[in-house]
Design a protein around this motif. Structure first.
Motif, mmCIF file in Angstrom:
data_model
loop_
_atom_site.group_PDB
_atom_site.id
_atom_site.type_symbol
_atom_site.label_atom_id
_atom_site.label_comp_id
_atom_site.label_asym_id
_atom_site.label_seq_id
_atom_site.Cartn_x
_atom_site.Cartn_y
_atom_site.Cartn_z
ATOM 1 N N SER A 234 -17.465 -12.461 -38.733
ATOM 2 C CA SER A 234 -18.642 -11.804 -39.290
ATOM 3 C C SER A 234 -19.693 -12.846 -39.676
ATOM 4 O O SER A 234 -20.882 -12.696 -39.389
ATOM 5 N N PHE A 235 -19.254 -13.915 -40.316
ATOM 6 C CA PHE A 235 -20.155 -15.004 -40.682
ATOM 7 C C PHE A 235 -20.802 -15.601 -39.444
ATOM 8 O O PHE A 235 -22.024 -15.847 -39.416
ATOM 9 N N MET A 236 -20.004 -15.857 -38.409
ATOM 10 C CA MET A 236 -20.529 -16.457 -37.182
ATOM 11 C C MET A 236 -21.585 -15.559 -36.532
ATOM 12 O O MET A 236 -22.613 -16.041 -36.059
ATOM 13 N N VAL A 237 -21.341 -14.247 -36.524
ATOM 14 C CA VAL A 237 -22.306 -13.313 -35.944
ATOM 15 C C VAL A 237 -23.584 -13.297 -36.775
ATOM 16 O O VAL A 237 -24.696 -13.391 -36.237
ATOM 17 N N LYS A 238 -23.444 -13.196 -38.102
ATOM 18 C CA LYS A 238 -24.621 -13.143 -38.981
ATOM 19 C C LYS A 238 -25.459 -14.410 -38.883
ATOM 20 O O LYS A 238 -26.677 -14.359 -38.973
ATOM 21 N N GLU A 239 -24.815 -15.547 -38.715
ATOM 22 C CA GLU A 239 -25.528 -16.820 -38.622
ATOM 23 C C GLU A 239 -26.018 -17.113 -37.199
ATOM 24 O O GLU A 239 -26.577 -18.163 -36.951
ATOM 25 N N LYS A 240 -25.766 -16.156 -36.300
ATOM 26 C CA LYS A 240 -26.160 -16.301 -34.893
ATOM 27 C C LYS A 240 -25.540 -17.547 -34.256
ATOM 28 O O LYS A 240 -26.151 -18.212 -33.425
ATOM 29 N N LYS A 241 -24.326 -17.850 -34.667
ATOM 30 C CA LYS A 241 -23.585 -18.984 -34.106
ATOM 31 C C LYS A 241 -22.692 -18.534 -32.959
ATOM 32 O O LYS A 241 -21.966 -19.325 -32.395
ATOM 33 N N ILE A 242 -22.733 -17.244 -32.658
ATOM 34 C CA ILE A 242 -21.908 -16.696 -31.586
ATOM 35 C C ILE A 242 -22.805 -15.792 -30.747
ATOM 36 O O ILE A 242 -23.561 -14.979 -31.278
ATOM 37 N N SER A 243 -22.762 -15.975 -29.456
ATOM 38 C CA SER A 243 -23.653 -15.238 -28.556
ATOM 39 C C SER A 243 -23.061 -13.884 -28.182
ATOM 40 O O SER A 243 -21.869 -13.627 -28.382
ATOM 41 N N LYS A 244 -23.897 -13.049 -27.606
ATOM 42 C CA LYS A 244 -23.460 -11.732 -27.118
ATOM 43 C C LYS A 244 -22.361 -11.905 -26.072
ATOM 44 O O LYS A 244 -21.372 -11.177 -26.086
ATOM 45 N N ASP A 245 -22.515 -12.871 -25.181
ATOM 46 C CA ASP A 245 -21.489 -13.121 -24.160
ATOM 47 C C ASP A 245 -20.163 -13.530 -24.799
ATOM 48 O O ASP A 245 -19.095 -13.108 -24.361
ATOM 49 N N GLU A 246 -20.232 -14.356 -25.847
ATOM 50 C CA GLU A 246 -19.010 -14.763 -26.544
ATOM 51 C C GLU A 246 -18.349 -13.585 -27.244
ATOM 52 O O GLU A 246 -17.123 -13.460 -27.260
ATOM 53 N N ILE A 247 -19.159 -12.701 -27.796
ATOM 54 C CA ILE A 247 -18.616 -11.481 -28.427
ATOM 55 C C ILE A 247 -17.926 -10.625 -27.374
ATOM 56 O O ILE A 247 -16.821 -10.118 -27.598
ATOM 57 N N ASP A 248 -18.561 -10.480 -26.213
ATOM 58 C CA ASP A 248 -17.954 -9.713 -25.121
ATOM 59 C C ASP A 248 -16.627 -10.348 -24.681
ATOM 60 O O ASP A 248 -15.642 -9.641 -24.440
ATOM 61 N N ASP A 249 -16.594 -11.677 -24.597
ATOM 62 C CA ASP A 249 -15.355 -12.381 -24.230
ATOM 63 C C ASP A 249 -14.266 -12.148 -25.271
ATOM 64 O O ASP A 249 -13.099 -11.936 -24.925
ATOM 65 N N LEU A 250 -14.642 -12.186 -26.545
ATOM 66 C CA LEU A 250 -13.670 -11.928 -27.616
ATOM 67 C C LEU A 250 -13.128 -10.508 -27.521
ATOM 68 O O LEU A 250 -11.930 -10.278 -27.686
ATOM 69 N N GLN A 251 -14.018 -9.552 -27.259
ATOM 70 C CA GLN A 251 -13.574 -8.167 -27.141
ATOM 71 C C GLN A 251 -12.605 -8.009 -25.976
ATOM 72 O O GLN A 251 -11.600 -7.306 -26.089
ATOM 73 N N LYS A 252 -12.879 -8.688 -24.869
ATOM 74 C CA LYS A 252 -11.968 -8.647 -23.721
ATOM 75 C C LYS A 252 -10.608 -9.238 -24.094
ATOM 76 O O LYS A 252 -9.566 -8.673 -23.740
ATOM 77 N N MET A 253 -10.608 -10.344 -24.822
ATOM 78 C CA MET A 253 -9.341 -10.950 -25.257
ATOM 79 C C MET A 253 -8.565 -9.992 -26.161
ATOM 80 O O MET A 253 -7.349 -9.850 -26.029
ATOM 81 N N ILE A 254 -9.280 -9.326 -27.055
ATOM 82 C CA ILE A 254 -8.631 -8.368 -27.959
ATOM 83 C C ILE A 254 -8.050 -7.217 -27.151
ATOM 84 O O ILE A 254 -6.903 -6.809 -27.371
ATOM 85 N N ASP A 255 -8.830 -6.689 -26.219
ATOM 86 C CA ASP A 255 -8.358 -5.593 -25.378
ATOM 87 C C ASP A 255 -7.128 -6.009 -24.567
ATOM 88 O O ASP A 255 -6.143 -5.258 -24.490
ATOM 89 N N ASP A 256 -7.178 -7.195 -23.984
ATOM 90 C CA ASP A 256 -6.039 -7.703 -23.206
ATOM 91 C C ASP A 256 -4.803 -7.845 -24.097
ATOM 92 O O ASP A 256 -3.687 -7.510 -23.690
ATOM 93 N N TYR A 257 -5.003 -8.350 -25.311
ATOM 94 C CA TYR A 257 -3.900 -8.533 -26.250
ATOM 95 C C TYR A 257 -3.280 -7.188 -26.636
ATOM 96 O O TYR A 257 -2.073 -7.029 -26.642
ATOM 97 N N GLU A 258 -4.141 -6.205 -26.907
ATOM 98 C CA GLU A 258 -3.643 -4.866 -27.259
ATOM 99 C C GLU A 258 -2.917 -4.214 -26.103
ATOM 100 O O GLU A 258 -1.884 -3.577 -26.288
ATOM 101 N N ASN A 259 -3.456 -4.362 -24.883
ATOM 102 C CA ASN A 259 -2.803 -3.777 -23.704
ATOM 103 C C ASN A 259 -1.466 -4.450 -23.419
ATOM 104 O O ASN A 259 -0.535 -3.809 -22.978
ATOM 105 N N LYS A 260 -1.379 -5.733 -23.677
ATOM 106 C CA LYS A 260 -0.132 -6.483 -23.475
ATOM 107 C C LYS A 260 0.945 -5.957 -24.433
ATOM 108 O O LYS A 260 2.105 -5.820 -24.061
ATOM 109 N N ASP A 261 0.551 -5.679 -25.680
ATOM 110 C CA ASP A 261 1.507 -5.149 -26.669
ATOM 111 C C ASP A 261 2.003 -3.750 -26.317
ATOM 112 O O ASP A 261 3.127 -3.385 -26.645
ATOM 113 N N LYS A 262 1.172 -2.960 -25.638
ATOM 114 C CA LYS A 262 1.558 -1.586 -25.291
ATOM 115 C C LYS A 262 2.524 -1.544 -24.113
ATOM 116 O O LYS A 262 3.182 -0.554 -23.887
ATOM 117 N N GLN A 263 2.595 -2.620 -23.347
ATOM 118 C CA GLN A 263 3.447 -2.630 -22.146
ATOM 119 C C GLN A 263 4.881 -2.901 -22.502
ATOM 120 O O GLN A 263 5.328 -3.445 -23.376
#
Length: 124
Positions: free
Chosen positions: A95-124
């Protein structure tokens, strides 16, 4: 291991890049203005005392070698920062990184993909 100063981190980055080196090798990699040789030597000895470096002796020459990888140091530093400055919450840190604009939209998208991959891995 104790935390590193900015100068100590700069020395470690040089040694991680080189793999190992003499004080003169490290000095050659410093940008201008270069620190005095004796100051650099003292800082390197301090890094060794802190446990970040070891050395091999070749006659009268000391070859300095990192005892911790850059990846392990990064993990340790980030975990320390999250624990001590963000109440142990990765969410607070991000949250701090986003508010300080230290993280880009592309990096946020990459993080979301990692989270999604992690969640899908746990469901398998």
């Amino acid at each position: 291991m104790k935390e590193l100063s900015e100068q100590e981190e700069r020395i470690m980055r040089i040694l991680w890049k080189m793999g190992q080196g003499l004080i003169r090798d490290v000095l050659d990699e410093f940008p201008e203005p270069k620190p005095p040789y004796t100051t650099l030597a003292s800082t390197i000895r301090l890094l060794e005392k802190k446990g970040y470096l070891t050395h091999k002796v070749y006659g009268t020459v000391h070859m300095y070698i990192p005892t911790i990888s850059q990846e392990d140091y990064s993990k340790k530093s980030i975990n320390h920062m999250v624990k001590h400055f963000f109440e142990g919450s990765v969410g607070n840190f991000l949250s701090f990184m986003v508010k300080e604009k230290k993280i880009s939209k592309d990096e946020i998208d990459d993080l979301q993909k990692m989270i999604d991959d992690y969640e899908n891995k746990d469901k398998q």
